[in-house]
Design a protein around this motif. Sequence first.
Motif, PDB file in Angstrom:
ATOM      1  N   PHE A 171     -32.954  93.375  27.436  1.00  0.00           N
ATOM      2  CA  PHE A 171     -33.920  92.629  26.833  1.00  0.00           C
ATOM      3  C   PHE A 171     -34.211  92.409  25.716  1.00  0.00           C
ATOM      4  N   GLY A 172     -33.591  93.241  25.154  1.00  0.00           N
ATOM      5  CA  GLY A 172     -33.631  92.976  23.460  1.00  0.00           C
ATOM      6  C   GLY A 172     -33.015  91.579  23.077  1.00  0.00           C
ATOM      7  N   MET A 173     -31.873  91.311  23.853  1.00  0.00           N
ATOM      8  CA  MET A 173     -31.285  90.016  23.787  1.00  0.00           C
ATOM      9  C   MET A 173     -32.150  88.905  24.175  1.00  0.00           C
ATOM     10  N   SER A 174     -32.783  89.128  25.251  1.00  0.00           N
ATOM     11  CA  SER A 174     -33.674  88.024  25.878  1.00  0.00           C
ATOM     12  C   SER A 174     -34.708  87.796  24.716  1.00  0.00           C
ATOM     13  N   MET A 175     -35.282  88.944  24.198  1.00  0.00           N
ATOM     14  CA  MET A 175     -36.435  88.728  22.984  1.00  0.00           C
ATOM     15  C   MET A 175     -35.941  87.884  21.923  1.00  0.00           C
ATOM     16  N   CYS A 176     -34.699  88.208  21.637  1.00  0.00           N
ATOM     17  CA  CYS A 176     -34.046  87.469  20.666  1.00  0.00           C
ATOM     18  C   CYS A 176     -34.225  85.779  20.773  1.00  0.00           C
ATOM     19  N   THR A 177     -33.883  85.525  22.023  1.00  0.00           N
ATOM     20  CA  THR A 177     -33.967  84.115  22.679  1.00  0.00           C
ATOM     21  C   THR A 177     -35.552  83.861  22.449  1.00  0.00           C
ATOM     22  N   LEU A 178     -36.308  84.407  22.918  1.00  0.00           N
ATOM     23  CA  LEU A 178     -37.809  84.165  22.927  1.00  0.00           C
ATOM     24  C   LEU A 178     -38.296  83.887  21.682  1.00  0.00           C
ATOM     25  N   GLY A 179     -37.988  84.937  20.486  1.00  0.00           N
ATOM     26  CA  GLY A 179     -38.677  84.862  19.196  1.00  0.00           C
ATOM     27  C   GLY A 179     -37.952  83.696  18.410  1.00  0.00           C
ATOM     28  N   MET A 180     -36.386  83.787  18.336  1.00  0.00           N
ATOM     29  CA  MET A 180     -35.883  82.737  17.681  1.00  0.00           C
ATOM     30  C   MET A 180     -35.988  81.382  17.864  1.00  0.00           C
ATOM     31  N   ALA A 181     -36.040  80.923  19.388  1.00  0.00           N
ATOM     32  CA  ALA A 181     -36.430  79.762  19.803  1.00  0.00           C
ATOM     33  C   ALA A 181     -37.736  79.247  19.088  1.00  0.00           C
ATOM     34  N   ALA A 182     -38.771  79.940  19.022  1.00  0.00           N
ATOM     35  CA  ALA A 182     -40.041  79.551  18.463  1.00  0.00           C
ATOM     36  C   ALA A 182     -39.899  79.414  16.809  1.00  0.00           C
ATOM     37  N   GLU A 183     -39.211  80.421  16.316  1.00  0.00           N
ATOM     38  CA  GLU A 183     -38.984  80.478  14.911  1.00  0.00           C
ATOM     39  C   GLU A 183     -38.213  79.183  14.355  1.00  0.00           C
ATOM     40  N   PHE A 184     -37.212  78.705  14.835  1.00  0.00           N
ATOM     41  CA  PHE A 184     -36.354  77.942  14.480  1.00  0.00           C
ATOM     42  C   PHE A 184     -36.817  76.311  15.252  1.00  0.00           C
ATOM     43  N   ARG A 185     -37.412  76.293  16.034  1.00  0.00           N
ATOM     44  CA  ARG A 185     -37.885  75.055  16.460  1.00  0.00           C
ATOM     45  C   ARG A 185     -37.910  73.727  15.690  1.00  0.00           C
ATOM     46  N   LYS A 186     -38.716  74.083  14.618  1.00  0.00           N
ATOM     47  CA  LYS A 186     -38.887  72.954  13.834  1.00  0.00           C
ATOM     48  C   LYS A 186     -37.698  72.593  13.232  1.00  0.00           C
ATOM     49  N   GLN A 187     -36.737  73.452  12.817  1.00  0.00           N
ATOM     50  CA  GLN A 187     -35.419  72.954  12.092  1.00  0.00           C
ATOM     51  C   GLN A 187     -34.266  72.572  13.096  1.00  0.00           C
ATOM     52  N   GLY A 188     -34.551  72.751  14.434  1.00  0.00           N
ATOM     53  CA  GLY A 188     -33.735  72.141  15.227  1.00  0.00           C
ATOM     54  C   GLY A 188     -32.734  72.689  15.656  1.00  0.00           C
ATOM     55  N   VAL A 189     -32.686  74.152  15.664  1.00  0.00           N
ATOM     56  CA  VAL A 189     -31.965  75.162  16.185  1.00  0.00           C
ATOM     57  C   VAL A 189     -32.143  75.462  17.795  1.00  0.00           C
ATOM     58  N   ALA A 190     -31.097  75.165  18.752  1.00  0.00           N
ATOM     59  CA  ALA A 190     -31.551  75.571  19.925  1.00  0.00           C
ATOM     60  C   ALA A 190     -31.157  77.005  20.087  1.00  0.00           C
ATOM     61  N   VAL A 191     -32.174  77.728  20.850  1.00  0.00           N
ATOM     62  CA  VAL A 191     -31.921  79.158  21.074  1.00  0.00           C
ATOM     63  C   VAL A 191     -32.138  79.430  22.628  1.00  0.00           C
ATOM     64  N   ASN A 192     -31.166  79.744  23.367  1.00  0.00           N
ATOM     65  CA  ASN A 192     -31.425  79.675  25.038  1.00  0.00           C
ATOM     66  C   ASN A 192     -30.557  80.983  25.455  1.00  0.00           C
ATOM     67  N   SER A 193     -31.107  81.297  26.624  1.00  0.00           N
ATOM     68  CA  SER A 193     -30.277  82.494  27.273  1.00  0.00           C
ATOM     69  C   SER A 193     -29.787  81.920  28.595  1.00  0.00           C
ATOM     70  N   LEU A 194     -28.648  82.454  28.979  1.00  0.00           N
ATOM     71  CA  LEU A 194     -27.989  82.112  30.327  1.00  0.00           C
ATOM     72  C   LEU A 194     -27.787  83.306  31.128  1.00  0.00           C
ATOM     73  N   TRP A 195     -27.934  83.426  32.552  1.00  0.00           N
ATOM     74  CA  TRP A 195     -27.918  84.523  33.136  1.00  0.00           C
ATOM     75  C   TRP A 195     -27.262  84.019  34.624  1.00  0.00           C
TER      76      TRP A 195
END
Length: 291
Positions: A171-195
Amino acid sequence: MTASTLAGKTIFMSGGSRGIGLAIALRAARDGANVVVAAKTDTPHPKLPGTVHTAIEEIEAAGGKGLAVVCDIREDEQVEGAVARAVERFGGIDICINNASAIQLTGTLETEMKRYDLMNGVNARGTFLVSKTCLPHLLKTDNPHILNLAPPLDMSPKWFAGHTAYTMAKFGMSMCTLGMAAEFRKQGVAVNSLWPLTAIDTAAVRNVLGGDEMGRHSRKPEILADAAHVILTRPARETTGHFFIDEVLLREEGVTDFSVYGPEGGGDPVADFFVPDEVFASVPTKVRHMF
């Protein structure tokens, strides 16, 4: 399926010597992508197939260009060096895939702290470190993606009860998705998880979870490779902050025949860890629940 391509894109992947990571790399290679495999397996393992070098051979045979980098993603300097080599070789990084993971399904009293540290070092810290190191280069490209092979954040106690340490690390990996997606949304970096919806026939499944019998009731890694390809070819600014499940995503793309992914001999596949009950209710596939 999408007609988009990863031709000419440079992918930096942690792990990837075998299994799911290699399948994703080979799918990208068939488009003509450049794939950097940063993994520890420099020489053949007595119980596991593949090395970073055999992975690159397969990637180049599939039509891509490859670079093997022997790297322990728990070590800052090694990750920094691996990313620098990737940029030197291919001129930049377009996609970061955090595939490397460590697993041990033991209860609290049975989990040695060195195994706790390994799982958290590889899964949570490694994902954060690899993403952090790739991000300056991702911010310079036109459709940057980070993809984590990590589950949805389903906080049901059943996912913690038997293996709290592993779940925390994953879930630490998943929280990277959650946090970085919000942090870099305006800069246009997509951050997603796949399972995966179901168990995938990998060395981890056969060696850790259920042996050859469970492997025979699992799907092929190619289902995740096809799902990853869909995500990575989408516009980054329109595709971020999602916890994708492979079958759900592919059905949205029009795929209806999942028998091509196995299990071998037919039959219902085994459900994977961490998939919320409502996801199983949303697809017609029958699965065998073992967790």
